[in-house]
Design an enzyme around this catalytic site. Structure first.
Site, PDB file in Angstrom:
ATOM      1  N   LYS A 177     -95.352 -39.235  78.822  1.00  0.00           N
ATOM      2  CA  LYS A 177     -96.219 -40.632  77.860  1.00  0.00           C
ATOM      3  C   LYS A 177     -94.607 -41.560  78.161  1.00  0.00           C
ATOM      4  O   LYS A 177     -94.015 -41.272  77.818  1.00  0.00           O
ATOM      5  CB  LYS A 177     -96.075 -40.300  76.776  1.00  0.00           C
ATOM      6  CG  LYS A 177     -97.035 -41.517  76.448  1.00  0.00           C
ATOM      7  CD  LYS A 177     -97.903 -41.795  77.367  1.00  0.00           C
ATOM      8  CE  LYS A 177     -99.615 -42.512  76.403  1.00  0.00           C
ATOM      9  NZ  LYS A 177    -100.952 -42.260  76.613  1.00  0.00           N
TER      10      LYS A 177
ATOM     11  N   THR B 259    -101.267 -36.515  76.440  1.00  0.00           N
ATOM     12  CA  THR B 259    -100.218 -37.149  76.782  1.00  0.00           C
ATOM     13  C   THR B 259    -100.349 -38.471  75.200  1.00  0.00           C
ATOM     14  O   THR B 259     -98.939 -38.799  74.185  1.00  0.00           O
ATOM     15  CB  THR B 259    -100.194 -38.061  77.604  1.00  0.00           C
ATOM     16  OG1 THR B 259    -101.054 -39.047  77.773  1.00  0.00           O
ATOM     17  CG2 THR B 259     -99.469 -38.168  78.987  1.00  0.00           C
TER      18      THR B 259
ATOM     19  N   HIS C  86     -72.727 -61.748  93.054  1.00  0.00           N
ATOM     20  CA  HIS C  86     -72.063 -61.944  93.982  1.00  0.00           C
ATOM     21  C   HIS C  86     -71.664 -64.003  93.731  1.00  0.00           C
ATOM     22  O   HIS C  86     -72.866 -64.619  92.655  1.00  0.00           O
ATOM     23  CB  HIS C  86     -71.976 -62.905  95.233  1.00  0.00           C
ATOM     24  CG  HIS C  86     -71.800 -61.004  95.783  1.00  0.00           C
ATOM     25  ND1 HIS C  86     -70.570 -59.862  96.196  1.00  0.00           N
ATOM     26  CD2 HIS C  86     -73.026 -60.033  96.458  1.00  0.00           C
ATOM     27  CE1 HIS C  86     -70.712 -59.407  96.808  1.00  0.00           C
ATOM     28  NE2 HIS C  86     -72.382 -58.973  96.609  1.00  0.00           N
TER      29      HIS C  86
END
Length: 280
Positions: free
Chosen positions: A10, A55, A244
């Site tokens: 899960k 689950t 950057h």
């Protein structure tokens, strides 16, 4: 055809655990992934679900444990979860947890901490992972997405050049990244929160106070400092994606750059990674 490997579980089970000591409360919010490996092949190759744990059941057990262990720190909570899962499901040979922490910072007014009011820390989050069998467990802690910036004392020069190289070398640039760092414990820590804070402080101190010849140079020395600060860890995984800051070309307006105006961009970005340990 053969089933080579399998795991299931899960993902993104969210829970906030709250302890109360009079007016002083302590929230601990986690998002947890769990995965089982073991005697589950029949569900894949024979349409037989008899060994498979739903689950939803895994999610429910995590919620029950949150009620039973509201006071446990993240590492201790994952250890308790692993013990419960392995005890409850003998068909599971391995259980793995990944936890991401939402950090709540206690408010303070006039120098006094408030008992039950918090702001959310938006700069990165704590993480922990545990992989356990009945023979033992491996525990990692860390941080992800900690945004850090230094505006000088960083360079990138003397690098390999060929016909495709257009980047100019520099010995003074802005350096920004979102630090991901994980460290492996050699034993279950007694005070992981304090040690985690000391490790992060050691990483940031090197970043902030020493000249960076490259991100690679900084990462390695940051790892060395973290290992020196925490005898209870033996390995760090470090990753820094560059953000950057490109000097703006204002020459068309008759203006020199002057090292004051930059364009922030993070796509595409450099991805610098390393693993630093006490031994190979």
């Amino acid at each position: 055809m053969v089933l080579i490997s399998n795991r299931y579980g899960k993902a993104r089970v969210r829970v906030l655990r709250l302890t109360r000591d009079g007016d002083r409360h302590e929230p601990r919010e986690l998002e947890i992934d769990v995965a089982l490996e073991g005697d589950f092949a029949a569900a894949y190759v024979a349409a037989d679900n008899r060994t498979s744990v739903a689950t939803d059941t895994m999610k429910n057990l995590i919620h029950v444990m949150a009620r039973e262990r509201p006071e446990a720190g993240t590492e201790a909570f994952l250890t308790a979860l692993a013990d419960r899962f392995l005890a409850a499901y003998p068909q599971a040979e391995t259980v793995a947890f990944e936890a991401r922490e939402t950090r709540w910072v206690r408010m303070a007014f006039d120098g006094a901490e408030h008992g039950h009011a918090f702001t959310q820390d938006g700069n990165g989050h704590g993480v922990a992972s545990l992989k356990a069998t009945r023979e033992g467990a491996t525990l990692w802690s860390g941080v992800e997405g900690v945004a850090i910036l230094k505006t000088t004392q960083s360079g990138w020069a003397d690098f390999f050049r060929d016909a495709y190289t257009t980047l100019a070398p520099t010995t003074d640039r802005l350096l920004a990244t979102r630090l991901d760092a994980r460290w492996r414990w050699t034993a279950t820590p007694e005070r992981p929160e304090a040690t985690n804070a000391a490790i992060l402080e050691a990483l940031l101190r090197v970043f902030a106070t020493t000249y960076s010849v490259s991100v690679q140079d900084s990462l390695y020395r940051m790892g060395e400092a973290a290992l020196a600060a925490a005898p209870g860890i033996d390995r760090l995984r470090l990753a820094c994606p560059n953000k950057h800051y490109i000097p703006l070309d204002l020459s068309r307006f008759g203006l020199a750059h002057g090292d004051v105006a930059f364009l922030p961009t993070d796509e595409p970005h450099g991805q610098i990674e390393c693993v630093v340990g006490r031994e190979a």
